[in-house]
Design a protein around this motif. Sequence first.
Motif, PDB file in Angstrom:
ATOM      1  N   PHE A   1     -30.684  34.514 -15.518  1.00 25.54           N
ATOM      2  CA  PHE A   1     -30.063  35.823 -15.311  1.00 25.54           C
ATOM      3  C   PHE A   1     -30.678  36.540 -14.109  1.00 25.54           C
ATOM      4  O   PHE A   1     -31.792  36.237 -13.686  1.00 25.54           O
ATOM      5  N   ASP A   2     -29.929  37.534 -13.618  1.00 23.28           N
ATOM      6  CA  ASP A   2     -30.444  38.403 -12.558  1.00 23.28           C
ATOM      7  C   ASP A   2     -31.430  39.422 -13.116  1.00 23.28           C
ATOM      8  O   ASP A   2     -32.258  39.952 -12.375  1.00 23.28           O
ATOM      9  N   ALA A   3     -31.316  39.720 -14.397  1.00 23.72           N
ATOM     10  CA  ALA A   3     -32.253  40.634 -15.042  1.00 23.72           C
ATOM     11  C   ALA A   3     -32.296  40.329 -16.530  1.00 23.72           C
ATOM     12  O   ALA A   3     -31.279  39.971 -17.134  1.00 23.72           O
ATOM     13  N   VAL A   4     -33.491  40.467 -17.104  1.00 20.02           N
ATOM     14  CA  VAL A   4     -33.666  40.394 -18.552  1.00 20.02           C
ATOM     15  C   VAL A   4     -34.276  41.716 -18.990  1.00 20.02           C
ATOM     16  O   VAL A   4     -35.360  42.093 -18.528  1.00 20.02           O
ATOM     17  N   PHE A   5     -33.555  42.452 -19.857  1.00 24.06           N
ATOM     18  CA  PHE A   5     -34.004  43.752 -20.339  1.00 24.06           C
ATOM     19  C   PHE A   5     -34.473  43.635 -21.784  1.00 24.06           C
ATOM     20  O   PHE A   5     -33.748  43.116 -22.640  1.00 24.06           O
ATOM     21  N   ASN A   6     -35.673  44.135 -22.044  1.00 20.68           N
ATOM     22  CA  ASN A   6     -36.170  44.274 -23.416  1.00 20.68           C
ATOM     23  C   ASN A   6     -36.476  45.759 -23.586  1.00 20.68           C
ATOM     24  O   ASN A   6     -37.491  46.259 -23.117  1.00 20.68           O
ATOM     25  N   LEU A   7     -35.552  46.468 -24.261  1.00 22.29           N
ATOM     26  CA  LEU A   7     -35.509  47.926 -24.190  1.00 22.29           C
ATOM     27  C   LEU A   7     -35.942  48.608 -25.485  1.00 22.29           C
ATOM     28  O   LEU A   7     -35.851  48.037 -26.572  1.00 22.29           O
TER      29      LEU A   7
ATOM     30  N   SER B   1     -38.724  34.899 -28.709  1.00 18.07           N
ATOM     31  CA  SER B   1     -39.950  34.181 -28.344  1.00 18.07           C
ATOM     32  C   SER B   1     -39.667  32.760 -27.879  1.00 18.07           C
ATOM     33  O   SER B   1     -40.586  32.020 -27.517  1.00 18.07           O
ATOM     34  N   THR B   2     -38.390  32.379 -27.858  1.00 19.37           N
ATOM     35  CA  THR B   2     -37.980  31.082 -27.319  1.00 19.37           C
ATOM     36  C   THR B   2     -36.998  31.318 -26.172  1.00 19.37           C
ATOM     37  O   THR B   2     -36.231  32.280 -26.199  1.00 19.37           O
ATOM     38  N   PRO B   3     -37.001  30.469 -25.142  1.00 17.43           N
ATOM     39  CA  PRO B   3     -36.138  30.700 -23.977  1.00 17.43           C
ATOM     40  C   PRO B   3     -34.649  30.619 -24.336  1.00 17.43           C
ATOM     41  O   PRO B   3     -34.232  29.723 -25.067  1.00 17.43           O
ATOM     42  N   PHE B   4     -33.879  31.547 -23.805  1.00 14.89           N
ATOM     43  CA  PHE B   4     -32.422  31.504 -23.929  1.00 14.89           C
ATOM     44  C   PHE B   4     -31.911  30.456 -22.939  1.00 14.89           C
ATOM     45  O   PHE B   4     -32.405  30.374 -21.814  1.00 14.89           O
ATOM     46  N   PRO B   5     -30.930  29.649 -23.312  1.00 18.68           N
ATOM     47  CA  PRO B   5     -30.505  28.537 -22.447  1.00 18.68           C
ATOM     48  C   PRO B   5     -29.592  28.958 -21.291  1.00 18.68           C
ATOM     49  O   PRO B   5     -28.462  28.500 -21.172  1.00 18.68           O
ATOM     50  N   ASP B   6     -30.094  29.848 -20.456  1.00 20.62           N
ATOM     51  CA  ASP B   6     -29.346  30.285 -19.278  1.00 20.62           C
ATOM     52  C   ASP B   6     -30.315  31.070 -18.404  1.00 20.62           C
ATOM     53  O   ASP B   6     -31.418  31.403 -18.836  1.00 20.62           O
TER      54      ASP B   6
ATOM     55  N   ALA C   1     -49.363  35.073 -30.848  1.00 19.22           N
ATOM     56  CA  ALA C   1     -49.014  34.112 -29.798  1.00 19.22           C
ATOM     57  C   ALA C   1     -47.561  34.285 -29.358  1.00 19.22           C
ATOM     58  O   ALA C   1     -47.201  33.963 -28.217  1.00 19.22           O
ATOM     59  N   CYS C   2     -46.731  34.818 -30.247  1.00 17.60           N
ATOM     60  CA  CYS C   2     -45.310  35.001 -29.919  1.00 17.60           C
ATOM     61  C   CYS C   2     -45.101  36.071 -28.855  1.00 17.60           C
ATOM     62  O   CYS C   2     -44.070  36.060 -28.163  1.00 17.60           O
ATOM     63  N   ASN C   3     -46.040  37.015 -28.706  1.00 19.03           N
ATOM     64  CA  ASN C   3     -45.916  38.019 -27.646  1.00 19.03           C
ATOM     65  C   ASN C   3     -45.981  37.343 -26.280  1.00 19.03           C
ATOM     66  O   ASN C   3     -45.154  37.609 -25.402  1.00 19.03           O
ATOM     67  N   LEU C   4     -46.955  36.450 -26.113  1.00 20.20           N
ATOM     68  CA  LEU C   4     -47.064  35.701 -24.861  1.00 20.20           C
ATOM     69  C   LEU C   4     -45.865  34.773 -24.680  1.00 20.20           C
ATOM     70  O   LEU C   4     -45.319  34.655 -23.573  1.00 20.20           O
ATOM     71  N   LYS C   5     -45.438  34.131 -25.759  1.00 22.11           N
ATOM     72  CA  LYS C   5     -44.283  33.237 -25.687  1.00 22.11           C
ATOM     73  C   LYS C   5     -43.034  33.988 -25.234  1.00 22.11           C
ATOM     74  O   LYS C   5     -42.199  33.449 -24.502  1.00 22.11           O
ATOM     75  N   THR C   6     -42.893  35.246 -25.677  1.00 21.21           N
ATOM     76  CA  THR C   6     -41.722  36.040 -25.283  1.00 21.21           C
ATOM     77  C   THR C   6     -41.714  36.308 -23.789  1.00 21.21           C
ATOM     78  O   THR C   6     -40.681  36.159 -23.121  1.00 21.21           O
ATOM     79  N   ILE C   7     -42.859  36.686 -23.238  1.00 21.74           N
ATOM     80  CA  ILE C   7     -42.925  36.943 -21.793  1.00 21.74           C
ATOM     81  C   ILE C   7     -42.720  35.651 -21.009  1.00 21.74           C
ATOM     82  O   ILE C   7     -42.014  35.628 -19.992  1.00 21.74           O
ATOM     83  N   ALA C   8     -43.295  34.558 -21.493  1.00 15.91           N
ATOM     84  CA  ALA C   8     -43.085  33.261 -20.837  1.00 15.91           C
ATOM     85  C   ALA C   8     -41.614  32.864 -20.897  1.00 15.91           C
ATOM     86  O   ALA C   8     -41.077  32.292 -19.939  1.00 15.91           O
ATOM     87  N   SER C   9     -40.953  33.179 -22.004  1.00 16.59           N
ATOM     88  CA  SER C   9     -39.518  32.877 -22.138  1.00 16.59           C
ATOM     89  C   SER C   9     -38.694  33.714 -21.177  1.00 16.59           C
ATOM     90  O   SER C   9     -37.752  33.210 -20.548  1.00 16.59           O
ATOM     91  N   ILE C  10     -39.050  34.999 -21.030  1.00 20.31           N
ATOM     92  CA  ILE C  10     -38.343  35.850 -20.070  1.00 20.31           C
ATOM     93  C   ILE C  10     -38.476  35.272 -18.666  1.00 20.31           C
ATOM     94  O   ILE C  10     -37.504  35.233 -17.902  1.00 20.31           O
ATOM     95  N   LYS C  11     -39.672  34.796 -18.323  1.00 22.92           N
ATOM     96  CA  LYS C  11     -39.873  34.187 -17.001  1.00 22.92           C
ATOM     97  C   LYS C  11     -38.900  33.027 -16.793  1.00 22.92           C
ATOM     98  O   LYS C  11     -38.295  32.897 -15.718  1.00 22.92           O
ATOM     99  N   GLN C  12     -38.734  32.191 -17.812  1.00 15.45           N
ATOM    100  CA  GLN C  12     -37.822  31.048 -17.712  1.00 15.45           C
ATOM    101  C   GLN C  12     -36.364  31.493 -17.613  1.00 15.45           C
ATOM    102  O   GLN C  12     -35.530  30.769 -17.063  1.00 15.45           O
ATOM    103  N   GLU C  13     -36.063  32.663 -18.154  1.00 15.29           N
ATOM    104  CA  GLU C  13     -34.683  33.153 -18.182  1.00 15.29           C
ATOM    105  C   GLU C  13     -34.268  33.824 -16.884  1.00 15.29           C
ATOM    106  O   GLU C  13     -33.090  34.123 -16.687  1.00 15.29           O
ATOM    107  N   LEU C  14     -35.224  34.077 -15.983  1.00 16.62           N
ATOM    108  CA  LEU C  14     -34.916  34.740 -14.719  1.00 16.62           C
ATOM    109  C   LEU C  14     -34.559  33.711 -13.647  1.00 16.62           C
ATOM    110  O   LEU C  14     -35.218  32.685 -13.524  1.00 16.62           O
TER     111      LEU C  14
END
Length: 243
Positions: free
Chosen positions: A106-112, A99-104, A123-136
């Motif tokens: 990527f070409d793809a982020v997989f949540n499988l 739920s927090t952005p990874f400091p890098d 609120a953490c569900n939205l935070k996770t998707i927002a974090s994925i956006k930052q990670e792309l």
Amino acid sequence: MTKPTKQWYASWFDTPYYHILYKDRDYTEAQNFMDNLTNYLNLPEHGKILDLACGKGRHSVYLNSLGYNVTGADLSEQSIAHAQQFENETLRFKVHDMSTPFPDTFDAVFNLFTSFGYFEDEACNLKTIASIKQELNAFGFGVIDFMNTNYIIKNLIPEDVKTVEGIDFHQKRSVKEGYIIKDISFEADGEHFEFQERVKAFTLQDFEILFEKAGVHLLDVFGDYKLHKYHTDTSERMIMIFK
């Protein structure tokens, strides 16, 4: 009697019994899914992938064997400690809260494999998707592979017993207050254990609302690991591609 004292996923996933119960998962199917998914996304050669909620790293290892530069991230310290034995120059594992952005980036982020919808704080569900956006990166794709809750609820088995390695896992399933719940109880190593899995029963419409709030765009939805078209009532999975 042992009952969890922290979030269910943090306690249950860190036990050896979780991995015993689910040891028969079809990894050939999972690897075929990775082949299909990476081909569909047309990821660059040696592209960077973040495997978010990677568990013990089996799928990160496979993606790395396909030539990708892979980072596996998971909240479970035990799972990451196990996965780190597989590390190499293009494969690494980190303890991380998704739920927090990874400091890098990527070409793809997989949540499988339904590794979403666990949080008690919604609120953490939205935070996770927002974090994925930052990670792309600018050309990156996000992928959330979730159960199709319509299909799951319609085919729910209320109760059964699954015996693995001599342990009788008593499983009771229910739908309560918008969550699909599995209560698991068993005897092992001279102790009685009880755990509960709770996953938010998100529909595609629920995800579309989260995606809009997070500012990401849903590109495609597939209904199984062969990437067939998604059908609301009959598909077993809900595999969402977004950016």
